[in-house]
Write a protein that holds these residues in place. Structure first.
Motif, short mmCIF file in Angstrom:
data_model
loop_
_atom_site.label_atom_id
_atom_site.label_comp_id
_atom_site.label_asym_id
_atom_site.label_seq_id
_atom_site.Cartn_x
_atom_site.Cartn_y
_atom_site.Cartn_z
N TYR A 196 0.94 -1.40 0.24
CA TYR A 196 -0.08 -0.40 0.40
C TYR A 196 0.45 1.18 -0.26
CZ TYR A 196 -3.72 3.65 1.11
OH TYR A 196 -4.28 4.08 1.46
N LEU A 197 0.29 2.13 -0.87
CA LEU A 197 0.87 4.10 -0.72
C LEU A 197 0.20 4.69 0.03
CD1 LEU A 197 3.02 3.22 -4.30
CD2 LEU A 197 3.88 3.25 -1.84
N ASP A 198 0.51 5.38 0.54
CA ASP A 198 -0.73 6.40 0.93
C ASP A 198 0.62 8.06 0.80
OD1 ASP A 198 -2.22 8.32 2.27
OD2 ASP A 198 -1.61 8.00 3.92
N VAL A 204 5.47 4.03 2.61
CA VAL A 204 4.71 3.09 1.52
C VAL A 204 4.43 2.17 2.93
CG1 VAL A 204 7.78 3.31 1.55
CG2 VAL A 204 5.75 1.61 0.06
N GLU A 205 3.43 0.92 2.82
CA GLU A 205 3.64 -0.22 3.13
C GLU A 205 3.33 -1.27 3.10
OE1 GLU A 205 -0.44 -1.68 6.14
OE2 GLU A 205 -0.53 0.44 4.86
N ASP A 259 7.90 6.25 5.97
CA ASP A 259 7.26 8.01 5.45
C ASP A 259 8.87 7.83 4.38
OD1 ASP A 259 6.28 8.75 7.76
OD2 ASP A 259 8.03 9.25 8.61
N LEU A 260 8.18 8.83 3.36
CA LEU A 260 8.38 9.43 2.19
C LEU A 260 9.27 10.64 1.89
CD1 LEU A 260 5.65 7.39 -0.15
CD2 LEU A 260 8.27 6.58 -0.09
#
Length: 127
Positions: free
Chosen positions: A41-43, A60-61, A68-69
């Motif tokens: 998953y990307l948030d 990014v999960e 964190d990005l």
């Protein structure tokens, strides 16, 4: 492990490529995706926002962790890669190609201070 010569890198394992039109494409490195494992998953909700260099623009999960990005330059997030939004595993499969994360409009030129060359990044990750 893959380390494209034409990219710049960060100590936080993001890469950046400046396009001919002056925009920048940002993603995470092959090393980072390998260390994270299967990305599920990307948030990234920062589209339309101006983010300062070093600030978080999303997460990014992976199966085992969330990371964190960090934005490698000052700029406005123009778009999220629609392919990774629906297929986050593309970041694992092709981190420098179809697995890019965001397109950014750099703020008044690109400040490359603090960005790493491919050789400096390889030294950082022990390659």
């Amino acid at each position: 492990m893959n380390f494209p010569e034409e990219l710049k890198y960060t100590q936080d394992h993001e890469w950046i490529r400046i396009e001919a039109d002056g925009t920048a494409v940002v993603g995470i490195t092959d090393f980072a995706q390998h260390e994270l494992g299967d990305i599920v998953y990307l948030d990234i909700t920062s589209v339309g926002q101006t983010i300062a260099k070093g600030e978080v623009f999303g997460t990014v999960e992976a199966v085992k962790t969330v990371s964190d990005l960090f934005m490698p330059i000052d700029g406005e997030v123009l778009e999220l890669n629609p392919e990774v939004e629906s297929s986050p595993q593309l970041v694992n499969d092709d981190p420098y190609g179809r697995g890019w994360l965001v397109r950014v409009k750099p703020a008044d030129g690109v400040d490359e201070e603090g960005l790493l060359t491919v050789d400096a990044y390889k030294d950082l990750v022990g390659q």
